[in-house]
Design a protein around this motif. Structure first.
Motif, PDB file in Angstrom:
ATOM      1  N   UNK A   2       0.823  -1.213   0.000  1.00 54.29           N
ATOM      2  CA  UNK A   2       0.000   0.000   0.000  1.00 54.29           C
ATOM      3  C   UNK A   2       0.863   1.272   0.000  1.00 54.29           C
ATOM      4  N   UNK A   3       0.291   2.334  -0.503  1.00 55.98           N
ATOM      5  CA  UNK A   3       0.984   3.625  -0.576  1.00 55.98           C
ATOM      6  C   UNK A   3       1.398   4.144   0.797  1.00 55.98           C
ATOM      7  N   UNK A   4       0.629   3.830   1.815  1.00 59.82           N
ATOM      8  CA  UNK A   4       0.845   4.390   3.153  1.00 59.82           C
ATOM      9  C   UNK A   4       1.894   3.643   3.974  1.00 59.82           C
ATOM     10  N   UNK A   5       2.533   2.652   3.407  1.00 60.30           N
ATOM     11  CA  UNK A   5       3.511   1.874   4.180  1.00 60.30           C
ATOM     12  C   UNK A   5       4.669   2.779   4.603  1.00 60.30           C
ATOM     13  N   UNK A   6       5.238   2.482   5.776  1.00 58.21           N
ATOM     14  CA  UNK A   6       6.410   3.252   6.220  1.00 58.21           C
ATOM     15  C   UNK A   6       7.593   3.035   5.277  1.00 58.21           C
ATOM     16  N   UNK A  34      -1.770 -14.203  11.428  1.00 64.44           N
ATOM     17  CA  UNK A  34      -2.280 -14.809  12.656  1.00 64.44           C
ATOM     18  C   UNK A  34      -1.382 -14.500  13.848  1.00 64.44           C
ATOM     19  N   UNK A  35      -0.077 -14.637  13.647  1.00 59.51           N
ATOM     20  CA  UNK A  35       0.880 -14.313  14.714  1.00 59.51           C
ATOM     21  C   UNK A  35       0.761 -12.840  15.075  1.00 59.51           C
ATOM     22  N   UNK A  36       0.613 -11.991  14.063  1.00 62.24           N
ATOM     23  CA  UNK A  36       0.511 -10.550  14.296  1.00 62.24           C
ATOM     24  C   UNK A  36      -0.717 -10.208  15.133  1.00 62.24           C
ATOM     25  N   UNK A  37      -1.833 -10.834  14.856  1.00 62.82           N
ATOM     26  CA  UNK A  37      -3.060 -10.567  15.623  1.00 62.82           C
ATOM     27  C   UNK A  37      -2.864 -10.947  17.089  1.00 62.82           C
ATOM     28  N   UNK A  76       4.650   3.261  22.173  1.00 65.43           N
ATOM     29  CA  UNK A  76       5.148   3.224  20.787  1.00 65.43           C
ATOM     30  C   UNK A  76       5.086   1.824  20.161  1.00 65.43           C
ATOM     31  N   UNK A  77       5.263   0.797  20.982  1.00 67.22           N
ATOM     32  CA  UNK A  77       5.182  -0.584  20.492  1.00 67.22           C
ATOM     33  C   UNK A  77       3.777  -0.870  19.985  1.00 67.22           C
ATOM     34  N   UNK A  78       2.785  -0.544  20.776  1.00 66.64           N
ATOM     35  CA  UNK A  78       1.401  -0.787  20.361  1.00 66.64           C
ATOM     36  C   UNK A  78       1.051   0.049  19.135  1.00 66.64           C
ATOM     37  N   UNK A  79       1.540   1.276  19.093  1.00 61.44           N
ATOM     38  CA  UNK A  79       1.286   2.134  17.927  1.00 61.44           C
ATOM     39  C   UNK A  79       1.917   1.537  16.664  1.00 61.44           C
ATOM     40  N   UNK A  80       3.160   1.056  16.777  1.00 57.22           N
ATOM     41  CA  UNK A  80       3.836   0.476  15.612  1.00 57.22           C
ATOM     42  C   UNK A  80       3.117  -0.778  15.125  1.00 57.22           C
ATOM     43  N   UNK A  81       2.699  -1.629  16.064  1.00 55.49           N
ATOM     44  CA  UNK A  81       1.956  -2.828  15.668  1.00 55.49           C
ATOM     45  C   UNK A  81       0.616  -2.467  15.032  1.00 55.49           C
ATOM     46  N   UNK A  99       1.754  -2.029  11.594  1.00 52.38           N
ATOM     47  CA  UNK A  99       2.304  -3.262  11.013  1.00 52.38           C
ATOM     48  C   UNK A  99       1.219  -4.294  10.717  1.00 52.38           C
ATOM     49  N   UNK A 100       0.219  -4.401  11.584  1.00 50.56           N
ATOM     50  CA  UNK A 100      -0.839  -5.398  11.365  1.00 50.56           C
ATOM     51  C   UNK A 100      -1.633  -5.116  10.089  1.00 50.56           C
ATOM     52  N   UNK A 101      -2.125  -3.890   9.882  1.00 50.00           N
ATOM     53  CA  UNK A 101      -2.821  -3.631   8.611  1.00 50.00           C
ATOM     54  C   UNK A 101      -1.903  -3.762   7.394  1.00 50.00           C
TER      55      UNK A 101
END
Length: 153
Positions: A35-39, A100-103, A129-134, A137-139
């Motif tokens: 996706x375009x929005x990826x970091x 699945x692991x990510x969820x 910041x960890x929760x924000x990054x995930x 990363x999950x989407x």
């Protein structure tokens, strides 16, 4: 601060982080639709290094507090899941299993943040910041998996 305890948490984090060196995204990942929005690529090692240091600091901080067992058990679970994701997604190219692991990782980290907040405000803040990054990363995992059918293992 107990530097020996910090060193143990940092060592566990470094072990998790080393999977990024062993299982690099490489040409396979570069060729996938994203996706375009990826970091940007450079953001990943910066984000993960920061996350690992902050989570090791938070774990060290709460390890000395009474009642920290549940929070530290969650910390242990998240570092194990974190370690599994990279070889699953990039090594085995199992994007669905990686999702699945990510969820499960996101849920465990959310619970860990909550548990740390119950013990100490600053320790909980260090994990945000960890929760924000995930939460990015999950989407991203989802979109790469769904936008590239048949590109996995």
């Amino acid at each position: 601060m107990d530097w020996a305890t910090f060193g143990i948490f940092a060592l566990a984090s470094a072990a998790a982080g080393s999977t990024g060196v062993m299982f690099k995204p490489g040409d396979w990942y570069d060729g996938l639709k994203k996706p375009e929005w990826r970091p940007e690529k450079w953001m990943f090692p910066v984000a993960w290094t920061t996350i690992y240091v902050l989570s090791a600091l938070a774990a060290t901080w709460v390890s000395a507090l009474p009642g920290a067992g549940w929070a530290l058990a969650l910390w242990s679970a998240q570092i194990a899941l974190n370690t599994l994701w990279t070889p699953t997604f990039f090594g085995a190219r199992r994007m669905g299993l990686g999702m699945g692991i990510m969820v499960v990782l996101w849920i465990v980290v959310a619970l860990m943040v909550w548990a740390f907040f119950l013990l100490d405000l600053w320790a909980g803040l260090l994990l945000l910041p960890y929760l924000a990054w995930l939460s990015v990363a999950a989407p991203l995992n989802w979109r790469v998996w769904k936008d590239n059918p048949g590109a996995g293992a």
